[in-house]
Design a protein around this motif. Structure first.
Motif, PDB file in Angstrom:
ATOM      1  N   THR A 175      51.538  43.387  52.889  1.00 37.14           N
ATOM      2  CA  THR A 175      50.134  43.760  53.099  1.00 37.14           C
ATOM      3  C   THR A 175      49.470  44.119  51.776  1.00 37.14           C
ATOM      4  N   VAL A 176      50.162  44.896  50.958  1.00 37.42           N
ATOM      5  CA  VAL A 176      49.615  45.269  49.650  1.00 37.42           C
ATOM      6  C   VAL A 176      49.453  44.032  48.770  1.00 37.42           C
ATOM      7  N   ARG A 177      50.388  43.117  48.887  1.00 41.68           N
ATOM      8  CA  ARG A 177      50.312  41.889  48.085  1.00 41.68           C
ATOM      9  C   ARG A 177      49.018  41.137  48.381  1.00 41.68           C
ATOM     10  N   GLU A 178      48.663  41.013  49.644  1.00 43.43           N
ATOM     11  CA  GLU A 178      47.434  40.325  50.006  1.00 43.43           C
ATOM     12  C   GLU A 178      46.220  41.066  49.470  1.00 43.43           C
ATOM     13  N   CYS A 179      46.279  42.379  49.484  1.00 44.61           N
ATOM     14  CA  CYS A 179      45.176  43.171  48.954  1.00 44.61           C
ATOM     15  C   CYS A 179      45.029  42.963  47.455  1.00 44.61           C
ATOM     16  N   VAL A 180      46.142  42.910  46.738  1.00 46.23           N
ATOM     17  CA  VAL A 180      46.096  42.644  45.298  1.00 46.23           C
ATOM     18  C   VAL A 180      45.414  41.311  45.027  1.00 46.23           C
ATOM     19  N   HIS A 181      45.787  40.290  45.774  1.00 43.88           N
ATOM     20  CA  HIS A 181      45.206  38.963  45.562  1.00 43.88           C
ATOM     21  C   HIS A 181      43.700  38.978  45.819  1.00 43.88           C
ATOM     22  N   THR A 182      43.269  39.727  46.835  1.00 42.29           N
ATOM     23  CA  THR A 182      41.838  39.839  47.107  1.00 42.29           C
ATOM     24  C   THR A 182      41.112  40.546  45.966  1.00 42.29           C
ATOM     25  N   LEU A 183      41.669  41.648  45.488  1.00 33.16           N
ATOM     26  CA  LEU A 183      41.030  42.410  44.416  1.00 33.16           C
ATOM     27  C   LEU A 183      40.987  41.629  43.104  1.00 33.16           C
ATOM     28  N   MET A 184      42.037  40.867  42.847  1.00 32.21           N
ATOM     29  CA  MET A 184      42.095  40.142  41.572  1.00 32.21           C
ATOM     30  C   MET A 184      41.038  39.045  41.476  1.00 32.21           C
ATOM     31  N   GLU A 185      40.434  38.662  42.598  1.00 32.56           N
ATOM     32  CA  GLU A 185      39.339  37.697  42.547  1.00 32.56           C
ATOM     33  C   GLU A 185      38.219  38.205  41.648  1.00 32.56           C
ATOM     34  N   ARG A 186      38.020  39.518  41.633  1.00 31.29           N
ATOM     35  CA  ARG A 186      36.970  40.129  40.813  1.00 31.29           C
ATOM     36  C   ARG A 186      37.335  40.164  39.332  1.00 31.29           C
ATOM     37  N   LEU A 187      38.614  40.131  39.023  1.00 32.64           N
ATOM     38  CA  LEU A 187      39.042  40.410  37.654  1.00 32.64           C
ATOM     39  C   LEU A 187      39.298  39.168  36.811  1.00 32.64           C
ATOM     40  N   VAL A 188      39.686  38.082  37.418  1.00 34.12           N
ATOM     41  CA  VAL A 188      39.949  36.874  36.627  1.00 34.12           C
ATOM     42  C   VAL A 188      38.669  36.454  35.910  1.00 34.12           C
ATOM     43  N   GLY A 189      38.792  36.274  34.593  1.00 37.77           N
ATOM     44  CA  GLY A 189      37.648  35.926  33.757  1.00 37.77           C
ATOM     45  C   GLY A 189      36.974  37.109  33.101  1.00 37.77           C
ATOM     46  N   THR A 190      37.441  38.326  33.393  1.00 44.80           N
ATOM     47  CA  THR A 190      36.822  39.527  32.825  1.00 44.80           C
ATOM     48  C   THR A 190      37.663  40.085  31.679  1.00 44.80           C
ATOM     49  N   ASP A 191      37.091  41.051  30.993  1.00 48.52           N
ATOM     50  CA  ASP A 191      37.743  41.726  29.871  1.00 48.52           C
ATOM     51  C   ASP A 191      38.706  42.790  30.418  1.00 48.52           C
ATOM     52  N   PRO A 192      40.012  42.675  30.162  1.00 45.77           N
ATOM     53  CA  PRO A 192      40.972  43.634  30.713  1.00 45.77           C
ATOM     54  C   PRO A 192      40.860  45.025  30.109  1.00 45.77           C
ATOM     55  N   SER A 193      40.186  45.158  28.978  1.00 43.03           N
ATOM     56  CA  SER A 193      40.128  46.460  28.310  1.00 43.03           C
ATOM     57  C   SER A 193      39.172  47.436  28.996  1.00 43.03           C
ATOM     58  N   ARG A 194      38.337  46.946  29.906  1.00 44.32           N
ATOM     59  CA  ARG A 194      37.359  47.815  30.568  1.00 44.32           C
ATOM     60  C   ARG A 194      38.022  48.451  31.802  1.00 44.32           C
ATOM     61  N   ILE A 195      39.038  49.246  31.548  1.00 42.85           N
ATOM     62  CA  ILE A 195      39.889  49.746  32.627  1.00 42.85           C
ATOM     63  C   ILE A 195      39.121  50.626  33.592  1.00 42.85           C
TER      64      ILE A 195
END
Length: 381
Positions: free
Chosen positions: A40-60
């Motif tokens: 269940t958590v794995r699916e949630c991670v995949h959903t959340l990561m949709e927002r992050l791909v292509g962004t700057d990782p330093s803006r934690i």
């Protein structure tokens, strides 16, 4: 630098790992997990990561705010654990990119080594005493155990005396130079906790953990005031808002989990809140190597840190240990019950990606046990 991809890995015994990749070749690792709900958590991670791909990782912090508050429905263990693993990986990337350990990014180290404790198990007083002695001989100066089995709402004299007898036997075996932490695991009612806790006072536990389930947190003040034993709680609290009502109750130790309570970013804030109430922090961590590494980074930078949980030899691994997923297992070398501070960048570990990939091919479907009382009714596990 931009995030260009990610992957998740279900690995035994009951863990979920996350890898986040960047366009500059810097990779970060996190451990987003709810034990027994990894898929269940794995699916949630995949959903959340949709927002992050292509962004700057330093803006934690910006990412943390969007991931936790960007949906109309917020909070809970699944979302906060998914965010936690992502947050860990972003801190790992930032530390590696800058060539510094994460604790340097949190204000720098306030200690040179971190005290850890070991779990022990045993159904009888003799078994607990024997395992306690073995851990003491291995160099541990503190250990935690659960003397309770399924406990009725109001336990009778025989069960209470048997439980207290286990604690007494262990204390006699290991002596006063070893600290004992007792995990109630939420198995007692408030009334049962108030009955048992005063009987444990002669054995001077370092703390008693989770005397009641988190749903009964409003009753913690009555439990705290019934005893001189320090009370710890927090492994099933998932944000600073969950801790807001618990910290004023008089607890001695807060136990947020870096893989459940929003990651390094949120645990840093919870620890600061706890300090304002004179409460120490002992991060919960019966998990894998990434979670432990993230916890240690916080420990080195947290003034009110007390002691760190770790899962080596915890008993449920079934042949798999957290060291199996590290290129250099010496990252968790314990000496005199402590782990020394490392200056390695990021989370301070190198994950063995090949071992992780091979383990993920098998995966796991771990579920916690279901317990029942003698009459067949549900019992807290």
């Amino acid at each position: 630098m931009k995030i260009v991809g990610f992957d998740t890995y279900l690995v035994q015994p009951r863990w979920l790992f996350l890898r986040i990749d960047t366009d500059e070749g810097v990779t970060g690792w996190g451990e987003p997990i709810v034990e027994g709900r990894a898929e269940t958590v794995r699916e949630c991670v995949h959903t959340l990561m949709e927002r992050l791909v292509g962004t700057d990782p330093s803006r934690i912090e910006d990412h943390w705010q969007h991931l936790t508050k960007g949906g109309f429905y917020r909070g809970g263990p699944v979302l906060s654990s998914a965010v936690a693993g992502i947050d860990q990986a972003l801190w790992d990337i930032k530390g590696k990119a800058l060539g510094v350990p994460v604790y340097d990014l949190l204000g720098g180290a306030v200690r040179d080594r971190v005290r850890v404790y070991s779990w022990i198990a045993g159904d009888t007083a003799a078994e607990l005493a024997a395992e306690g002695l073995a851990r003491k001989e291995a160099g541990f100066t503190a250990m935690k155990f659960t003397p309770f089995q399924a406990t009725p709402h109001v336990p009778g004299a025989a069960l209470v005396k048997e439980t207290v007898g286990k604690v007494a036997a262990l204390r006699e075996a290991v002596g006063d130079d070893v600290d004992l932490a007792i995990d109630f695991h939420g198995r007692l009612s408030p009334a049962a906790a108030r009955r048992v806790l005063p009987l444990l006072e002669p054995y001077l536990p370092l703390f008693v953990e989770e005397p009641v389930v988190p749903e009964l947190s409003r009753d913690l003040r009555a439990v705290v005031e019934s005893t001189s034993v320090p009370i710890a709680t927090g492994e099933r609290l998932y944000s600073r808002w969950d801790f807001r009502d618990v910290l004023p109750t008089g607890i001695a130790v807060a136990q947020p989990d870096v893989s459940h309570a929003g990651g390094i970013s949120e645990l840093r804030r919870i620890a600061a809140m706890a300090e304002a109430y004179g409460v120490a922090v002992a991060p919960h961590c019966p998990l894998g190597p990434i979670s432990l590494a993230a916890s240690l980074q916080l420990d080195f930078a947290t003034p009110n840190f007390l002691i760190q949980e770790q899962s080596l030899g915890i008993g449920y691994h079934a042949g798999t240990e957290l060291l199996d997923y590290l290129v250099d297992p010496s990252a968790f070398a314990f000496s005199d019950g402590h782990v020394n501070r490392s200056d390695k960048p990021g989370l301070g570990i190198e994950v063995d990606e090949q071992a992780v990939r091979e383990a993920s091919e098998k995966g796991h479907a771990w579920r916690n046990e279901l317990w029942h009382h003698a009459d067949g009714s549900f019992a807290e596990w």
